[in-house]
Design a protein around this motif. Structure first.
Motif, PDB file in Angstrom:
ATOM      1  N   ALA A 108       0.824  -1.205   0.000  1.00 49.87           N
ATOM      2  CA  ALA A 108       0.000   0.000   0.000  1.00 49.87           C
ATOM      3  C   ALA A 108       0.861   1.260   0.000  1.00 49.87           C
ATOM      4  O   ALA A 108       1.906   1.312   0.645  1.00 49.87           O
ATOM      5  N   TRP A 109       0.383   2.264  -0.732  1.00 54.67           N
ATOM      6  CA  TRP A 109       1.028   3.568  -0.759  1.00 54.67           C
ATOM      7  C   TRP A 109       0.399   4.480   0.277  1.00 54.67           C
ATOM      8  O   TRP A 109      -0.801   4.425   0.532  1.00 54.67           O
ATOM      9  N   GLY A 110       1.218   5.332   0.855  1.00 51.61           N
ATOM     10  CA  GLY A 110       0.726   6.314   1.791  1.00 51.61           C
ATOM     11  C   GLY A 110       0.112   7.503   1.079  1.00 51.61           C
ATOM     12  O   GLY A 110      -0.156   7.467  -0.125  1.00 51.61           O
ATOM     13  N   GLN A 111      -0.105   8.565   1.827  1.00 45.95           N
ATOM     14  CA  GLN A 111      -0.745   9.744   1.252  1.00 45.95           C
ATOM     15  C   GLN A 111       0.206  10.587   0.414  1.00 45.95           C
ATOM     16  O   GLN A 111      -0.236  11.376  -0.419  1.00 45.95           O
ATOM     17  N   GLY A 112       1.493  10.426   0.626  1.00 46.06           N
ATOM     18  CA  GLY A 112       2.478  11.221  -0.079  1.00 46.06           C
ATOM     19  C   GLY A 112       2.512  12.658   0.409  1.00 46.06           C
ATOM     20  O   GLY A 112       1.715  13.074   1.245  1.00 46.06           O
ATOM     21  N   THR A 113       3.467  13.411  -0.131  1.00 46.52           N
ATOM     22  CA  THR A 113       3.553  14.829   0.177  1.00 46.52           C
ATOM     23  C   THR A 113       3.789  15.594  -1.122  1.00 46.52           C
ATOM     24  O   THR A 113       4.616  15.201  -1.946  1.00 46.52           O
ATOM     25  N   GLN A 114       3.032  16.661  -1.309  1.00 47.45           N
ATOM     26  CA  GLN A 114       3.060  17.408  -2.560  1.00 47.45           C
ATOM     27  C   GLN A 114       4.243  18.368  -2.595  1.00 47.45           C
ATOM     28  O   GLN A 114       4.446  19.159  -1.668  1.00 47.45           O
ATOM     29  N   VAL A 115       5.011  18.300  -3.668  1.00 47.71           N
ATOM     30  CA  VAL A 115       6.087  19.251  -3.939  1.00 47.71           C
ATOM     31  C   VAL A 115       5.723  20.017  -5.202  1.00 47.71           C
ATOM     32  O   VAL A 115       5.482  19.411  -6.249  1.00 47.71           O
ATOM     33  N   THR A 116       5.669  21.324  -5.092  1.00 50.37           N
ATOM     34  CA  THR A 116       5.373  22.178  -6.233  1.00 50.37           C
ATOM     35  C   THR A 116       6.495  23.183  -6.403  1.00 50.37           C
ATOM     36  O   THR A 116       6.790  23.947  -5.480  1.00 50.37           O
ATOM     37  N   VAL A 117       7.111  23.182  -7.570  1.00 49.38           N
ATOM     38  CA  VAL A 117       8.220  24.080  -7.873  1.00 49.38           C
ATOM     39  C   VAL A 117       7.735  25.053  -8.943  1.00 49.38           C
ATOM     40  O   VAL A 117       7.509  24.666 -10.090  1.00 49.38           O
ATOM     41  N   SER A 118       7.572  26.296  -8.561  1.00 48.40           N
ATOM     42  CA  SER A 118       7.011  27.292  -9.460  1.00 48.40           C
ATOM     43  C   SER A 118       7.411  28.682  -9.003  1.00 48.40           C
ATOM     44  O   SER A 118       7.553  28.941  -7.810  1.00 48.40           O
TER      45      SER A 118
END
Length: 119
Positions: A108-118
């Motif tokens: 199972a995969w977890g929720q992850g964490t969002q990385v946004t480069v902008s």
């Protein structure tokens, strides 16, 4: 129960840095190869970096020279230091034990964490 909690993502300008954390519970992550993966919209999930039990590391070509994976066994935590971030690094980042698919409790995969480069 195997759980992996990613954190540390956010919005950063090109050239900036982030440090992601992966807190493991329900198993001793120090006894497994651990990996960081990422998935951008409309793209397949890809392996970014791995770290072995003895600390040996390997990286995707896109991450070499910019990302560093490490682990703190006492804290049962894996890290990903990301420097000189680029817009193409934008993705949801996940950590996971790198094991065979028959080890179902690790699938199972977890929720992850969002990385946004902008800018």
């Amino acid at each position: 129960q195997v759980q992996l909690a990613e954190s540390g993502g956010g919005l950063v300008q090109p050239g900036g840095s982030l440090r992601l954390s992966c807190a493991a519970s329900g198993f001793n992550s120090s006894t497994y190869v651990m990996g960081w993966y990422r998935q951008a919209p409309e793209k397949q999930r890809e392996l970014v970096a791995i770290i072995s039990r003895d600390g040996t590391t390997n990286y995707a070509d896109s991450a070499k020279g910019r990302f560093t994976i490490s682990r703190d066994n006492a804290k049962n935590t894996v890290y990903l230091q990301m420097n000189n971030l680029k817009p193409e690094d934008t993705a949801v980042y996940y950590c996971k034990a790198v094991v065979g698919s028959t080890l179902y409790k690790f699938n199972a995969w977890g929720q992850g964490t969002q990385v946004t480069v902008s800018s």
